[in-house]
Every structure is written in structure tokens, then in C-alpha cells.
Scaffold this motif. Structure first.
Motif, PDB file in Angstrom:
ATOM      1  N   GLY A  15       3.730  73.419  43.372  1.00  0.00           N
ATOM      2  CA  GLY A  15       4.358  72.319  42.620  1.00  0.00           C
ATOM      3  C   GLY A  15       3.451  71.101  42.487  1.00  0.00           C
ATOM      4  O   GLY A  15       3.922  69.966  42.440  1.00  0.00           O
TER       5      GLY A  15
ATOM      6  N   PRO B 167       0.552  68.949  40.354  1.00  0.00           N
ATOM      7  CA  PRO B 167      -0.013  68.813  39.006  1.00  0.00           C
ATOM      8  C   PRO B 167      -1.539  68.952  39.000  1.00  0.00           C
ATOM      9  O   PRO B 167      -2.192  68.756  40.023  1.00  0.00           O
ATOM     10  CB  PRO B 167       0.382  67.389  38.598  1.00  0.00           C
TER      11      PRO B 167
ATOM     12  N   ALA C 107       7.193  73.658  33.871  1.00  0.00           N
ATOM     13  CA  ALA C 107       7.158  72.955  35.156  1.00  0.00           C
ATOM     14  C   ALA C 107       6.488  71.589  35.041  1.00  0.00           C
ATOM     15  O   ALA C 107       6.503  70.808  35.991  1.00  0.00           O
ATOM     16  CB  ALA C 107       6.430  73.809  36.189  1.00  0.00           C
ATOM     17  N   GLY C 108       5.898  71.275  33.897  1.00  0.00           N
ATOM     18  CA  GLY C 108       5.321  69.946  33.686  1.00  0.00           C
ATOM     19  C   GLY C 108       4.192  69.605  34.636  1.00  0.00           C
ATOM     20  O   GLY C 108       4.020  68.447  35.011  1.00  0.00           O
ATOM     21  N   LEU C 109       3.380  70.594  34.997  1.00  0.00           N
ATOM     22  CA  LEU C 109       2.297  70.342  35.944  1.00  0.00           C
ATOM     23  C   LEU C 109       0.932  70.195  35.262  1.00  0.00           C
ATOM     24  O   LEU C 109      -0.031  69.793  35.893  1.00  0.00           O
ATOM     25  CB  LEU C 109       2.225  71.485  36.968  1.00  0.00           C
TER      26      LEU C 109
ATOM     27  N   PRO D 298      12.706  74.055  36.566  1.00  0.00           N
ATOM     28  CA  PRO D 298      11.558  73.640  37.384  1.00  0.00           C
ATOM     29  C   PRO D 298      11.309  72.136  37.399  1.00  0.00           C
ATOM     30  O   PRO D 298      10.584  71.640  38.266  1.00  0.00           O
ATOM     31  CB  PRO D 298      10.382  74.372  36.728  1.00  0.00           C
ATOM     32  N   TYR D 299      11.874  71.425  36.440  1.00  0.00           N
ATOM     33  CA  TYR D 299      11.673  69.971  36.437  1.00  0.00           C
ATOM     34  C   TYR D 299      12.599  69.269  37.419  1.00  0.00           C
ATOM     35  O   TYR D 299      12.397  68.097  37.710  1.00  0.00           O
ATOM     36  CB  TYR D 299      11.957  69.397  35.047  1.00  0.00           C
TER      37      TYR D 299
ATOM     38  N   LYS E 184      11.829  66.224  39.568  1.00  0.00           N
ATOM     39  CA  LYS E 184      10.388  65.979  39.497  1.00  0.00           C
ATOM     40  C   LYS E 184      10.009  64.969  38.421  1.00  0.00           C
ATOM     41  O   LYS E 184       8.941  65.068  37.830  1.00  0.00           O
ATOM     42  CB  LYS E 184       9.646  67.285  39.237  1.00  0.00           C
TER      43      LYS E 184
END
Lengths: 519, 519
Positions: free
Chosen positions: A103, A105, A484-486, B511-512, B515
Motif C-alpha cells: 500500500g 505509493p 489503488a491510487g498508488l 482499495p481507496y 487512503k
């Protein structure tokens, strides 16, 4: 179907498998006595990455990490949690999968020459530096293409193919140091992109590591969605390029360059309109105002005609007869618009002298001002005189000096907003003027960036150009690639927003449930 | 950022607000005595649509619905549940929202000339026909652009601007009847797209109704993702175009056309390679083989040189001096490659005669065969002779005749696979040969479609060109735009697949969650 037509030529004739251009150690090559992999990031990530890549490919020493704290946008800085220096696409895919599992970034970085902070790292993240991936893998002259790794320097592509009569057309002014991977992320352009287009127009396909750690091939040729189009210029938010097939452009048969001096910006602007209006497409058409001429003169002694309120550099290239005919026409149109002096480059040395002033203008401004902001906006060509007059007024009101350098053919304005960083409040005033210039660009139907990108620098301006629905539509694509916005989070988009909040994305129970028959 | 540079010119000078070109009733204009709106679709949708649009804009009569059962791909047919004829973007947005609420799929259709079934309707869905939206809204000559509704006919754009010295460059052979909206969906091209590019290169922005019923503006200029790039050519699966700003191209100063006759396809292919290899970019370079020449002769008496194994049509356009110099070069290269006769068009009438055979070739094949399949594939130019020899071998083995028409410059092959539909099993044999030709294209590094699209016709071939990860990446974008899968489902993608099954999309808990700080 997406973009199509042009099938790649098969590999035949002059095709080289090229060794790395140089083997000298990189400046930031890690030494083997790197400090221990303490845990700067959760999930034992540092240790996992060192196992994957070897400890010598992972930087954790705080002093060395600071080397990477910014790209060309130096007023935004953040020391990365960890830096990794992978050698292969498979390693990058593994790094991305590790980050996804933890998790954490991650941000990719080429040479770090970007001017909007697209490669700004995160203290809680991994910075993936592609500088070791700098092999030109293939030169295919009959197919007019080359296959390169993302860390290859822009100009090195041209160096590898010039002997065969070809070059790589995108020419950002950083082309001696910027990487092709970075060019892809930023869809980089330069002075000659008026005629030849931006990086997007010179990339045939990319191998990409997606945020779910898959290696995919995105191509402009062929059926299906044109994902290459949306990927190029996405500023690293949709994945990491690991291999690029670039189009090679034939060196022009002939090049002609002139410098025309005008009494005023208005007269120069009229010449630009006349040239474009006549249907001539110059390879480049650049304008500098009096203050930027003064700065360039102070440094490089380019000996531009004294007393010019504006100079215009016009370059034509192409087949000999076309260039000859059109060059005479350009010369006449410049005179008609009031040029008081026109110099024609007789050879490459004289051409280089004409370009020298323009190419050094940004840096030269450092001579006439302790500090400055490089702004980047777009306006319609025809409103140039009006917008420059407004910039003058802004400058007069605020007492902040602004020098203007301008890709005149495509309306891309580069105001250099000068300030003294020792003077309290000066930087803030300069920022305000710089922002007001962008507002002017938007008001006149232009854009907040012509070629430097949005990054962290301009994300706050995005809602001035786009409706919420427009931005939501972009976010939907981002959430498709990167739920997941990573992958390079915090860039491009103005609002910290969860994918779940984007209308149309993931609302309520899954809408496909029980609807397989729809397909 | 996405594509950029070029700011649109402001609207000044010759700018017209243009009235609809014609007001005669459309062939399919509904009469007011349409049968009652029984419920062919769930959720009272027919009645809701009639309330929204007026009963005269909704077709439910089974006989009239059958008019819309296929597009140009006539071997796939399906009568739509309902046909609607909206007049505005707002109406289309309302229709899409109604469909979304009722869970009913919808398909947009322009003129229905597509050749891959992209506009094939669904019995359980709504067909949104844009033929009433055919106004040219604006002609902006200084800005070199026009704003049109999606139902505007391709050639009508040129008709509206030719008087000012401009035209709309994309020239599919259906340009007299196909719509600009359809051109956008299919990223249509034509003979002159070798030099001038496809529809994607001539669209500056689109107003689009997204599958969540929002009206958004997608632009190639400006920051953010290049969503226009992914939308154009997505075959109607990402939304419905409601307004298009097209780039206008200056009519060339001069045009020169020649017809060269060769003894064999090999010799013609060698001429093509020589011309392209010399750095000439013809406006068009088309090749026909002996069988397609025979068909054309039988119908239009174009009087191509007798005994030709192949003819090549080469057209150059541009500035006078360039065309003159290059045309002489092309003539010489054709002779060097063995052309036994070269005809140069002295005027437009002679040019039209040269083109007549080529343009009628598809239809003319109907004279020498009761039925035929138009195939569309791409191969690298340089393997043309090899691939054509393989097609010959396929033809000889199977006893199925194949005529070849070829956009030679960009490797886009159009084999016409002939059969007698009265003969049992003949169509299936033709289909097999047609499919085997696509396999040849893929084997040689080409593509399953050059310009006709994937649609329903070729979705089964997609896995031969793309890995599962590649297709998943496209699906992620589709699911971003259209999570409910109601927008033209069943096209482009091979597998009925739920968004939830696409890796990286909607796996497990969001998944967000928690976060927000990642942004």
C-alpha cells in the motif's frame, strides 16, 4: 478502433542491435557501502526491494536521497522514502507489485528535468529512477524506428541515427539531458513541434508496467482503444514506461533560418499571423521581447539588431524547391509587417548564432534577475498582441518585471516572471503575477500549459479549464488503470478524491451483477 | 498532460453560423400515426422516451424498425427494440439516463455505413439515430475549424468550406453518405489518409454524452489526459458524440496524379517501396490487382492499360515547386521498377477517370461474383509481395477467388473474397479464406483491421493480436467510462466479461478506503 494505418516495417536492411552508448558510472550510482536498510517504509518494503534488486540498487542514505528531492520545479521539494534503480521491466513490475502489496505509493523519474513537478517524490513512497535503463535496443532504418529504454537521453537517439539521415524530432530545450521516458510522460515538445508535433506523434508503441504490476504493450497501430494516446502525456499517473518504439524522421533536405527584428511585439505578431495565414508551416517560429533579448545579449552576445522591440526567428525545412519558394515569401511577409532588419543564416554556424540567443534566454534571465519563475501557457496566436499588452499592464501595476519568450507558431507563451528572492514578499508577488497570466490565457480561450505539464504545479488551475464532469471523466480513466491510487498520486488532479467518489465509478453494488447477457 | 500546443484561433473574420444544409424530410422520418407505444423494453422505457422526445421521435413499428437492423456489415442483423431520433445533446443525455435507470443497453448510429457492425442494434435495446442532428453550427475560417453536429455528412463539411479554400480531409469512400459522428466512432480514414491522417488527426474536440448521462467536452488541446484520443475510434463504446469541432485543411495549391501499369504485383510493390523509401509522401498511393482491374473495367470502362498485372495510382499534392520536383521523381521510380505504361492526368477530368476504376472497385466486384466479403487488414508495406503470394496460394488451394485492392502507402489491404451465395458451403469457405488472410496479416506483424474497425465482426480476432493483459487494460478504461456496460455492449471485445472480472478493476473491498492522504 484506435489510431491505425501504418503497419510497422519488418526489420530488414540496416538494423542494429545497439550496445549502451556509454558505460561510465552514473553520477548517482550507489556505492556498495550503502547504509543498512532501516525501515523508512511500512511492510518491510526496503528489505524486500533490496532482495529483489540487490542492495546496490536501493538508496536509503538520507544525504543521497536528497539528490532526488525535486525535479526542474525547484520550489516543490520532498525527500523520497526510498530510491530504487532498476535495470529491467521485470524489476519495475516486481517493484510495483511490492508497493501495491504494501500500500505504498511510487513515482517514476527519468532525468528529473520536468518543470511542473511531475517527478516530485513522496516521503512515504518509492522513487523509481530509470537512469540505468539507457540502452538503445534497436535501430531499424528501413522501418524508420528505434526501440529504446526509458532512461535513454533524447539527443542520444538522434546521435545513433543521424549517420543514416534520420533524427528523433521532439526537441525540448533540455534534450541534451532529458530522458525519452520523461518525454513520454510529459508529451514533451520543443521549438520544432509546430511542424513536427509532440512526443505523442513520434511514439509508435510503449511497453508499460501497469499499476497492477502487469507488463503490457500499448500501440498506436491497430484495433481497440488508443491507450497509447491516453498514456503519453498522462504525467506518469497511469503506469511506468519500460520500453519505447519511436518513429525516426528523415533529416530535411535543406534548412533555412532568418532573424527578423521589429520595433514592437505587435509588428512581430502581425508577421506571425501573415506567415501562418499564407499557409506556410515553418519548422519553427519563435519570438522574443525586448527584455528577453536584453538578457540573452548580456550572456551570449548573440548580437541581435539593437533597438528591437521584438525579434522573430523563422526556420523552414523540407525539399529544396519548396523551402526556397516559401523562404522568399516569409522574408517578404516580415518586411510587409515592418521588420527593420532581416538576417539570413548563410550556413550552420550563422544558424547556430541566431538560435543561441533564443536557446539561452531562460538561463540568461538569471543575469538580469536574482530569481525568476518560468511560466508556460497557451493563447490563440491572433490574440498575442492583446495578451502581451495585458501582461505589460500586470507588470506595470505590480512592479514585477516579465520577459516574454514565445513559440509563436503554436501560441505557446513562456513569460519569465522576475523577482529578487532576498526581498520579503517578492516571490509571492511574482507568483501572483504568474498566476494572473494563466488566468489571461484561460480568458482568451487558451490553456494553462503548453508543454511543461500540470504536475503538482498547476493542478489547482485545472478546475478553471475543465468542468467537474470533465475532470470526473479523466478520474474514471485514472481509477481504471490505478484503482489503488498508488501510481504518482497528487499530480495533475486538483482534489484529493477517492475513486469511490467519482460519479459513475463504483457507485453502490456492482452494476454488472447478473448482467453477463448484456455483452 | 495530453496533446497540446496549438490553441484554437479566436472566432473572427469569416465566421458563419450556418443553417441546416437541407430541410427536406429524412427518408426515415417518422409519421405521426406511429403505432402505440407498447412495451418492447422493460421499465416503461418506450413511454418515457416518447414523453421526453415526443411520440414522433420514437419508432416502434416493427416494419420500420427493420430498416435499422444492420449497418454496412449486412451478414449481422438484429432488429432494435426501439429507435429514437433525438435533436439535441440534452435529449441524448436524457435518453442515456433513462436507459441507465432501466438497465437497458443502447447503441448510437449515424448513417449506418460502417463495415464492422459497430452500429448493430440490440433487440433488447434502444438505437439512438443521430440523422436529425445534421447542422453545421459554425464555420471559422481564420481558426481553420468548423463545429458540426454528429449527423452531418462527411462531404457536406467540405461543401460548406470549399469556397474559402479549405476542406475536411478524412475521405472514407462512403464520404457522400457517412456521418461525421460515425467517422469519430470508427476513426475513419480513406485513400488520402496516408499523408493527411485519420479522423483522429482532424478532430479538435468533441462534446460527448458519457454513459452516466453527463455532457462533457473532450479536447486534444490542453492539460490532463488525452481522452479525445481514446474516445475517437472507440467504436461507440465509451459514449455518444453530440458535437464535433473539426480541423479544416487548406486545399492544396496543386495536385498531380498518375496511373502506372506493371506486369505484376511484385513490380508494383517494388515501386511503392522505392517511392516511400525516397522520402516522398504521396497524398495517396493505391494498388489494384488483375482481378479487381477486370471487375472495374467490366463496370466503369476506366480503360486501364490492358494486360496489367497491377496498376498503381499515385497522387501528389502541395506547393507547386515541391509537387513538380517529386512528381518527376515518382515517374522515374515507377519506370525503374518496370512500369510498362504511365498515364499522367492532364486535368481534373482525366484525374477523375483514373480514380473512377479504383473507387468503383468494391461495387464492381459484384459484377464478376454474386457475393463477396470485403476484408480489411494491415501488413508492413515491404512484405506486400510475400503476403499477396500467400493469398494467391490460399485462393488456389480453396478454389475461392480473391481480388485485391490496396492502400499501398500505409499497408492497408482490402482483399475481396468472392463466392456464390447460391452454392451450398460457399459462404463458409469464403469466410475461412477471409479469416486465414487476417491470420497472414497478424503473422507478418500487421493488424486485423486498417480502417473498418473491430465491431462485432472481428472481436474474436482480438486475442490473436493482444495479450490478455493488453485487453484487460482496455477493459479497465471501458469500465471506467461505462461501469454498467450499457453503451454499445458486445462490440470490440472478444469475451463477455464483467467489469468485476477484469484484473485491477473492483477487486475486493475498495482499495481507496481510508487512503485519502495518498492524493
Amino acid at each position: 478502433m484506435g489510431s491505425k494505418g501504418f503497419a510497422p516495417e519488418p526489420i530488414s536492411g540496416i538494423v542494429e542491435k545497439v550496445e549502451p552508448l556509454s558505460n561510465e558510472p552514473l553520477v548517482n550510482e550507489p556505492s556498495l557501502d550503502e547504509p543498512s536498510l532501516d525501515e523508512p517504509l511500512p511492510g518491510g518494503l526496503g528489505r524486500r526491494l533490496a532482495e529483489l534488486l540487490g542492495a546496490d540498487r536501493v538508496i536509503t542514505d538520507p544525504v543521497r536521497l536528497r539528490t532526488y528531492e525535486c525535479d526542474g520545479l525547484t520550489n516543490h521539494r520532498s525527500t523520497p522514502g526510498i530510491v530504487v534503480l532498476p535495470d529491467t521491466a521485470e524489476q519495475i513490475a516486481a517493484i510495483v507489485r511490492e508497493c501495491a502489496a504494501a500500500g505504498v505509493p511510487y513515482v517514476a523519474r527519468g532525468s528529473g528535468t520536468g518543470l511542473s513537478g511531475g517527478a516530485l517524490p513522496r516521503a512515504d513512497g518509492v522513487l523509481i529512477v530509470t537512469s540505468r535503463m539507457r540502452r538503445i535496443l534497436e535501430v531499424d532504418i528501413p522501418g524508420q524506428r528505434a526501440v529504446v529504454e526509458p532512461g535513454v537521453i533524447n539527443l542520444d537517439v538522434t546521435r545513433a541515427v543521424r549517420q543514416y539521415g534520420y533524427y528523433f524530432a521532439p526537441d525540448p530545450s533540455s534534450q541534451q539531458i532529458c530522458s525519452v521516458g520523461g518525454n513520454v510522460a510529459e508529451n514533451s515538445g520543443g521549438a520544432h513541434c509546430l511542424k513536427y508535433g509532440f512526443t505523442a506523434h513520434h511514439v509508435l508503441s510503449c511497453e508499460v508496467v501497469t499499476p497492477d504490476g502487469e507488463i503490457v504493450e500499448l500501440s498506436a497501430d491497430g484495433p481497440g482503444y488508443d491507450l497509447l494516446g491516453v498514456f503519453v502525456g498522462a504525467e506518469g499517473t497511469l503506469g511506468i514506461t519500460t520500453k519505447i518504439t519511436v518513429r525516426l524522421t528523415r533529416l530535411p533536405e535543406t534548412v533555412q533560418t532568418l532573424l527578423a527584428a521589429f520595433g514592437s511585439i505587435e509588428a512581430g505578431g502581425a508577421a506571425v499571423s501573415a506567415i501562418i495565414g499564407a499557409g506556410v508551416v515553418p519548422a519553427a517560429i519563435e519570438m522574443m521581447d525586448a527584455l528577453s533579448i536584453e538578457a540573452a545579449e548580456a550572456v551570449v552576445r548573440c548580437e541581435y539588431p539593437p533597438g528591437a522591440g521584438a525579434v522573430l526567428i523563422v526556420e523552414l525545412d523540407g525539399p529544396e524547391p519548396e523551402v526556397a519558394a516559401q523562404f522568399a515569401q516569409v522574408e517578404r511577409l516580415c518586411r510587409d509587417a515592418g521588420a527593420f532588419e532581416i538576417r539570413i543564416a548563410a550556413d550552420d554556424a550563422e544558424r547556430a548564432l541566431i538560435w543561441k540567443g533564443r536557446k539561452s534566454a531562460f538561463a540568461a534571465v538569471g543575469r538580469i534577475s536574482p530569481a525568476y519563475i518560468v511560466q508556460d501557457g497557451v493563447i490563440p496566436r491572433t490574440v498575442l498582441p492583446r495578451v502581451l499588452a495585458s501582461i505589460d499592464a500586470l507588470s506595470a501595476e505590480s512592479g514585477v518585471r516579465v520577459a516574454n519568450v514565445f513559440h509563436a507558431g503554436d501560441g505557446n507563451l513562456h513569460p519569465l516572471v522576475l523577482f529578487d528572492d532576498a526581498e520579503p514578499g517578492a516571490e509571492q508577488r511574482a507568483e501572483e503575477v504568474s498566476g494572473a497570466i494563466l488566468d489571461l490565457c484561460i480568458e482568451h480561450g487558451g490553456s494553462i500549459t503548453g508543454e511543461h505539464g500540470v504536475g503538482v504545479d498547476k493542478s489547482r488551475y485545472m478546475p478553471r479549464m475543465f468542468t467537474e464532469a470533465d475532470l470526473d471523466t479523466m478520474q474514471m480513466v485514472r481509477c481504471g488503470f490505478d484503482p489503488a491510487g498508488l501510481c504518482n498520486p497528487g499530480k495533475v488532479f486538483p482534489t484529493p478524491r477517492l475513486c469511490g467518489e467519482v460519479p459513475g465509478v463504483r457507485k453502490g453494488p456492482h452494476p454488472y451483477e447478473g448482467k453477463a447477457d448484456l455483452f
